[in-house]
Design an enzyme around this catalytic site. Structure first.
Site, PDB file in Angstrom:
ATOM      1  N   CYS B 176       0.836  -1.205   0.000  1.00  7.33           N
ATOM      2  CA  CYS B 176       0.000   0.000   0.000  1.00  7.33           C
ATOM      3  C   CYS B 176       0.868   1.251   0.000  1.00  7.33           C
ATOM      4  O   CYS B 176       1.699   1.435   0.875  1.00  7.33           O
ATOM      5  CB  CYS B 176      -0.913   0.009   1.248  1.00  7.33           C
ATOM      6  SG  CYS B 176      -2.644   0.118   0.841  1.00  7.33           S
ATOM      7  N   GLY B 177       0.694   2.102  -0.958  1.00  3.58           N
ATOM      8  CA  GLY B 177       1.500   3.316  -1.012  1.00  3.58           C
ATOM      9  C   GLY B 177       2.603   3.248  -2.034  1.00  3.58           C
ATOM     10  O   GLY B 177       3.183   4.268  -2.388  1.00  3.58           O
TER      11      GLY B 177
END
Lengths: 362, 223
Positions: B176-177
């Protein structure tokens, strides 16, 4: 089978769906949430420290639940028989350690070609096989796995996990609790808060257009020729056998998880105006191209020109989808995929599909 | 649209793009990072016989000498120094080690995530007898900056999960990210548009991710 007939009826009646489909949708979701597997849990003989050994525990396991969540129901049966020490709990089926983060119903559909009722499992309180199983620290681990899967599904459907990240801590807790307790009412109240995008049900969309039109038409809703793609979260578990079989009980047992090909990848769901319905078969074939039925063989022209021998040979050399199970239902592959997803997915928005294939001969 | 040359615009990459980027990454690494053994491409050939050639990158048996003092970053530099001296005469998997230091072995796999459309780093550590290292032990081999991030969020940084293809527990860097900082990298580095060419995608990615596990790449690879 009874449930499937209802599904079949719905697919055939294209016109007057409307309200009936709504009711059927709720009914399908209820069916999924109420699905359960009767388990007969035996304490592993190496851990029996009492005489006589304790009888097996009988537990009804929700299909959409996970084995570690049943421990509080099972342990009382065995606690007096356990040797001293700390618990590290795991389950096996005929010697195969069970992956605790796979929903119980999926494990059953995958590992029992011929459904075994009750399903006989062995529980261990010692000797966790940490070289093959990731650790499980009880409910916390299961919850974390659920939330992570939900985030991944959100990413696939919406393109980002913001909807899950923006949920309040207490809403997330409540959502998890509703799943843990199998409380569909609570889950239904909370699911608008997840703000998960819709996987459009193309079948209902076509049915809801009032003016009669051929399947080639349909310009009222979309610009003609526009292709819409949606990504659908799918977890595909593929078990292959080398020889054909008459009965499911002839399918050999699984010794290791290496016999399963696990595909955790989204299905690209193409919706094109004028294109025929995207079926469950289309969806599975997009992930397993080797098992695509040779469409040329099925068309009339080609068929006439082939000799019987040639098509027989091809039959043997091709791989074959023998069995597709979702939520314990043996699926007919011509069902619209959008219907399957919207009605048979798990609470974390993943559709789990167990497939048994016959390997192509080489 | 040539799918092999196209990196999806918002920091993500397609499966085809990943395969191209992986090859380019492995080539550059081999050319510029002589202090390390090369990455190998492991094709996924299983019964389902995926149509496109799919696979992952593997770098195995990297030795980090654990010592009681000093940061892990220094240690990984020590590793590279050892390699360049020994590379010619000794097989990469053999280490001449100090008796007091315990050798920790690490395997790294770069695997494509179809869900997140970005690469993911999987790794595991083990001692010379093959016994897996726990996260506590591995933490001591990580740079201190990683350790503080790990402390802040138990569940969302480095997690122990099953390897997508090997049916064994590995550690994974949470994706995530990822696409956000790849986007930032491409915005700051390229003059025309905001696209990193696919050949440099994994190099850019690894320049960030590798640091988390203490692996640095030489600047020449970024060209």
């Amino acid at each position: 089978f009874f449930f499937f007939f209802q599904v079949g009826e719905l697919v055939r009646r294209k016109g007057s769906v409307g309200e009936k489909r709504m009711a059927a949708n709720e009914e399908a979701v209820k069916y999924v949430w109420e699905g359960a597997i009767p388990l007969q849990i035996h304490l592993h003989k190496s851990e029996v420290a009492s005489h006589p050994p304790p009888p097996p525990a009988l537990v009804l396991a929700p299909r959409i639940g996970y084995l570690p969540l049943l421990v509080h129901l099972i342990k009382p049966y065995f606690k007096d028989s356990l040797p001293p020490g700390e618990d590290s709990i795991w389950f096996d089926y005929k010697g195969l350690p069970l992956k605790w983060y796979i929903p119980t119903g999926v494990l059953f559909d995958l590992l029992c070609a011929e459904p075994e009722r009750p399903w006989n499992l062995t529980i261990h309180f010692r000797g966790y096989p940490s070289n093959v199983l990731i650790p499980c620290e009880g409910e916390d681990s299961v919850k974390w796995n659920f939330v992570n899967s939900l985030k991944e599904a959100a990413y696939i459907i919406n393109g980002n996990c913001k909807n899950v990240m923006n949920m309040s801590q207490s809403d997330q807790e409540d959502l998890w609790t509703s799943v843990m307790n199998g409380d569909l009412d609570a889950y239904t109240r909370l699911s608008p808060k997840i703000k998960m995008g819709n996987i459009e049900d193309e079948f209902s969309r076509k049915a809801s257009v009032s003016s009669p039109q051929s399947r080639q038409g349909g310009t009222e809703i979309d610009v003609a020729g526009q292709v819409k793609t949606a990504r659908v979260p799918v977890r595909l578990y593929v078990r292959s056998v080398s020889k054909d079989f008459e009965n499911l009980e002839d399918v050999p047992e699984m010794d290791t998880w290496d016999e399963i090909s696990y595909l955790n990848r989204p299905i690209d769901f193409l919706r094109e105006e004028g294109r025929k319905c995207f079926t469950l078969r289309d969806a599975i074939e997009s992930l397993l191209p080797e098992y695509i039925r040779d469409r040329a063989q099925r068309s009339g022209e080609e068929g006439e020109q082939r000799t019987t021998d040639a098509s027989d040979v091809s039959q043997e050399t091709r791989g074959e989808l023998k069995l597709v199970r979702i939520q314990g239902i043996e699926m007919k592959l011509e069902i619209p995929f959008s219907w399957v997803v919207n009605n048979l997915m798990n609470p974390e928005f993943y559709l789990h599909i167990s497939v048994l294939v016959k390997e192509p001969q080489r | 649209m040539d799918s092999a040359g196209e990196v999806v615009n918002d920091g993500k990459i397609t499966l085809e793009g990943f395969t191209v980027a992986a090859r380019a990454f492995a080539d550059k690494w081999k050319r510029h990072n002589l202090s390390f053994p090369p990455w190998s491409w492991v094709p996924l050939i299983n019964r389902t016989m995926l149509k496109k050639e799919e696979g992952y990158l593997s770098l195995e048996k990297i030795i980090i000498l654990s010592s009681l003092e000093g940061s892990a970053e220094e240690e990984s530099l020590d590793v590279t120094a050892d390699w360049s001296e020994k590379e010619e005469s000794i097989d990469h998997t053999v280490l001449v080690q100090n008796e007091e230091d315990e050798a920790h072995y690490y395997d790294y796999h770069i695997v494509y995530s179809a869900s997140y459309m970005v690469p993911m780093l999987y790794f595991r550590g083990y001692s010379s007898d093959g016994k897996p290292l726990s996260l506590d032990v591995i933490k001591r081999d990580l740079p201190s900056s990683s350790v503080s991030l790990l402390l802040e969020s138990k569940w969302t940084f480095i997690t122990q999960e099953e390897h997508p293809y090997l049916n064994r527990p590995w550690f994974k860097l949470h994706p995530c990210g990822t696409e956000e900082w790849i986007k930032l990298l491409s915005e700051s580095s390229s003059s025309d548009g905001c696209q990193i060419p696919v050949e440099l995608y994994l190099v850019s990615w690894f320049s960030v991710v590798g640091q988390v596990v203490g692996l640095k790449i030489p600047r020449e690879m970024l060209i």
